[in-house]
Design an enzyme around this catalytic site. Structure first.
Site, PDB file in Angstrom:
ATOM      1  N   ASP A   1      10.365  -6.142  25.789  1.00 14.46           N
ATOM      2  CA  ASP A   1       9.605  -7.360  26.082  1.00 14.46           C
ATOM      3  C   ASP A   1       8.140  -6.972  26.326  1.00 14.46           C
ATOM      4  OD1 ASP A   1       8.353  -9.508  27.223  1.00 14.46           O
ATOM      5  OD2 ASP A   1       9.884  -9.925  28.732  1.00 14.46           O
TER       6      ASP A   1
ATOM      7  N   TYR B   1       5.464 -23.344  39.420  1.00 10.26           N
ATOM      8  CA  TYR B   1       6.104 -23.062  40.714  1.00 10.26           C
ATOM      9  C   TYR B   1       5.436 -23.843  41.846  1.00 10.26           C
ATOM     10  CZ  TYR B   1       8.055 -19.344  37.962  1.00 10.26           C
ATOM     11  OH  TYR B   1       8.700 -18.659  36.972  1.00 10.26           O
TER      12      TYR B   1
ATOM     13  N   TYR C   1      11.136  -9.377  34.933  1.00  7.79           N
ATOM     14  CA  TYR C   1      10.898 -10.814  34.699  1.00  7.79           C
ATOM     15  C   TYR C   1      10.787 -11.014  33.194  1.00  7.79           C
ATOM     16  CZ  TYR C   1       8.779 -15.379  34.351  1.00  7.79           C
ATOM     17  OH  TYR C   1       8.534 -16.679  33.998  1.00  7.79           O
TER      18      TYR C   1
ATOM     19  N   LYS D   1       1.927 -14.333  24.913  1.00  8.07           N
ATOM     20  CA  LYS D   1       0.677 -14.320  25.688  1.00  8.07           C
ATOM     21  C   LYS D   1      -0.572 -14.022  24.850  1.00  8.07           C
ATOM     22  CE  LYS D   1       2.548 -13.251  30.286  1.00  8.07           C
ATOM     23  NZ  LYS D   1       2.104 -14.330  31.139  1.00  8.07           N
TER      24      LYS D   1
HETATM   25  C1  LIG Z   1       7.227  -9.862  30.532  1.00  8.76           C
HETATM   26  C2  LIG Z   1       7.294 -11.351  30.334  1.00  8.76           C
HETATM   27  N1  LIG Z   1       8.270 -11.865  29.574  1.00  8.76           N
HETATM   28  C3  LIG Z   1       8.371 -13.191  29.363  1.00  8.76           C
HETATM   29  C4  LIG Z   1       7.470 -14.067  29.915  1.00  8.76           C
HETATM   30  C5  LIG Z   1       7.598 -15.551  29.671  1.00  8.76           C
HETATM   31  O1  LIG Z   1       6.569 -15.989  28.839  1.00  8.76           O
HETATM   32  P1  LIG Z   1       6.134 -17.541  28.863  1.00  8.76           P
HETATM   33  O2  LIG Z   1       5.534 -17.803  30.187  1.00  8.76           O
HETATM   34  O3  LIG Z   1       5.151 -17.630  27.722  1.00  8.76           O
HETATM   35  O4  LIG Z   1       7.362 -18.328  28.606  1.00  8.76           O
HETATM   36  C6  LIG Z   1       6.449 -13.572  30.727  1.00  8.76           C
HETATM   37  C7  LIG Z   1       5.505 -14.485  31.377  1.00  8.76           C
HETATM   38  O5  LIG Z   1       4.812 -14.170  32.317  1.00  8.76           O
HETATM   39  C8  LIG Z   1       6.353 -12.174  30.938  1.00  8.76           C
HETATM   40  O6  LIG Z   1       5.401 -11.643  31.726  1.00  8.76           O
END
Ligand SMILES: Cc1ncc(COP(=O)(O)O)c(C=O)c1O
Length: 430
Positions: A246, A18, A145, A275
């Site tokens: 997620d 960003y 997100y 992550k």
């Molecule tokens: C809850 C959640 N889902 C998906 C993602 C996307 O993961 P990446 O940055 O490895 O593409 C993130 C990244 O911060 C996240 O916090």
């Protein structure tokens, strides 16, 4: 070449997350990292409060993770996954199936969190095709997100992710009001009204519900009541809709449970992990689903699941992910995360009384301080670096998600730096 020239090169030629090429914010050059310390090019040491965005849960340069990587490199760094399998992927997937709920037993490995979300979306769409139903809508939650790729953005909060910018590209999905009851608040059933209403009105079109469990991360670091998540599960069951959870940010102990959905005593139909999966060493993600979903997908016209990235199941990433989980399985993390929670509560909760602070939220190894004013990111970052800590706020949020191995005095230093930062008006935008 002078190291300063590298800064100039970086500013002119390299995008950061960003960031703007025209007016890039200052970047700090880290040359080494070990344990909870980052070392800058001039030798300055910073205590890490971010775990590289919730990934490096065991700290940096961990000997066991390093060894797992080296051992795998000696055998092979990569091999295609089409038509070939290998011991590291098999052992990792066995382990993932062992540590996740019984119903989850088919694993798709991919490169990053966002891709694992794409995969989960595709799984849900193909599942309904397999049942000869054309369902293409998703129900997500405001402030959520789920990543930066296009399908993932279509289920991110419409305001934060600037859906307007992508009009015409993003699918139109449903967004329920986000929970307002915090984790420790008394549950208020009204919190769920909007979700229940959208579900009742539109369930025939909805392929899946997708939700970040307990913590809405990049959308606002909101820690919500487990009852909301429990009701989401109940409504998905009532209407026969897939629930995608997620756990990319929350998985592997961050909230005090191995997976955050355990706070609500529920099980997902599709689970996304990323992550911390490799302890913050390599990029790897997993999307895990049930036998029923996996087999229904294969009933669809395509006969197979239509996804297959080049670096799928990368052996180094799989080997280090397995070792990361082995380290977690000695269960030291439970005590570590509990201790972090206690200390964060002790040092950060009193800030709630300050006139600059609108809220403080703590859960597990997560501490969030929300300010009334917008934060001047470049100024506060400089301030933190001068203090000898690495904290990366955004919007009105200063948050800590340190490696679980952080020492008490390091955590104290991080929290003290936040208290000092709040007192300095230059760190905020008027
Ligand atoms: C809850 C959640 N889902 C998906 C993602 C996307 O993961 P990446 O940055 O490895 O593409 C993130 C990244 O911060 C996240 O916090």
């Amino acid at each position: 070449m002078l190291i300063e020239n590298d800064y100039e090169f970086d500013r002119k030629h390299i995008w950061h997350p960003y960031s703007s090429m025209k007016e890039p914010l200052l970047c700090y050059q880290v040359v080494k990292a070990k344990g909870c310390k980052l070392e800058l090019y001039d030798g300055k040491q910073l205590i890490d409060g971010m775990s590289s965005w919730l990934a490096a849960i065991h700290g940096y340069n961990h000997p066991r993770l390093n060894y797992a990587i080296k051992k795998q490199i000696k055998k092979m760094s990569h091999i295609m996954f089409g038509g070939i399998t290998h011991p590291s992927a098999i052992s990792l997937c066995r382990k993932l199936i062992e540590i996740t709920p019984l119903s989850l037993d088919c694993v798709f490995l991919s490169d990053s969190g966002s891709v694992s979300i794409e995969v989960s979306i595709k799984m849900a769409l193909q599942y309904w095709l397999g049942r000869s139903e054309n369902r293409q809508k998703f129900l997500a939650i405001k402030y959520s997100y789920h990543g930066d790729t296009f399908a993932a953005m279509s289920i991110c909060d419409p305001q934060n992710s600037m859906h307007n910018l992508w009009q015409g590209y993003l699918n139109n999905n449903y967004f329920a009001e986000a929970p307002t009851c915090g984790f420790y608040d008394n549950w208020d059933i009204n919190d769920f009204n909007d979700f229940a209403y959208i579900m009742e009105q539109n369930y025939k079109e909805i392929a899946a519900v997708i939700i970040e469990p307990i913590l809405q991360g990049a959308g606002g670091m909101r820690i919500y009541h487990p009852k909301y998540l429990k009701l989401v599960r109940e409504y998905c069951d009532k209407y026969g809709i897939i629930l995608i959870v997620d756990e990319i940010a929350t998985g592997f102990g961050r909230t005090g449970k191995l997976f955050a959905f355990e706070h609500a005593k529920i099980e997902p139909d599709i689970l996304c992990l990323g992550k911390a999966l490799t302890g913050g060493t390599m990029t790897l993600a997993a999307t895990i689903t049930t036998h029923e979903i996996a087999h229904t997908i294969s009933n669809s016209k395509a006969n197979c699941f239509m996804h297959g990235p080049t670096f799928m199941g990368n052996p180094i990433a799989c080997a280090v992910a397995l070792e990361n989980i082995n380290i977690l399985q000695n269960n030291k993390w439970i005590k570590q995360v509990n201790n972090i929670e206690k200390k964060l509560s002790k040092y950060l909760l009193p800030l709630k009384k300050l006139r600059q602070i609108s809220d403080v939220r703590i859960l597990g190894a997560i501490g969030v301080v929300e300010t009334y004013k917008l934060i001047n990111i470049e100024a506060i970052q400089k301030f933190f670096v001068e203090q000898g800590v690495w904290i990366r706020p955004f919007g009105k949020l200063i948050y800590l998600v340190p490696p679980y191995i952080i020492k008490q005095h390091e955590l104290k230093k991080l929290t003290q730096s936040i208290s000092l930062a709040i007192e300095n008006p230059l760190n905020f935008i008027n």
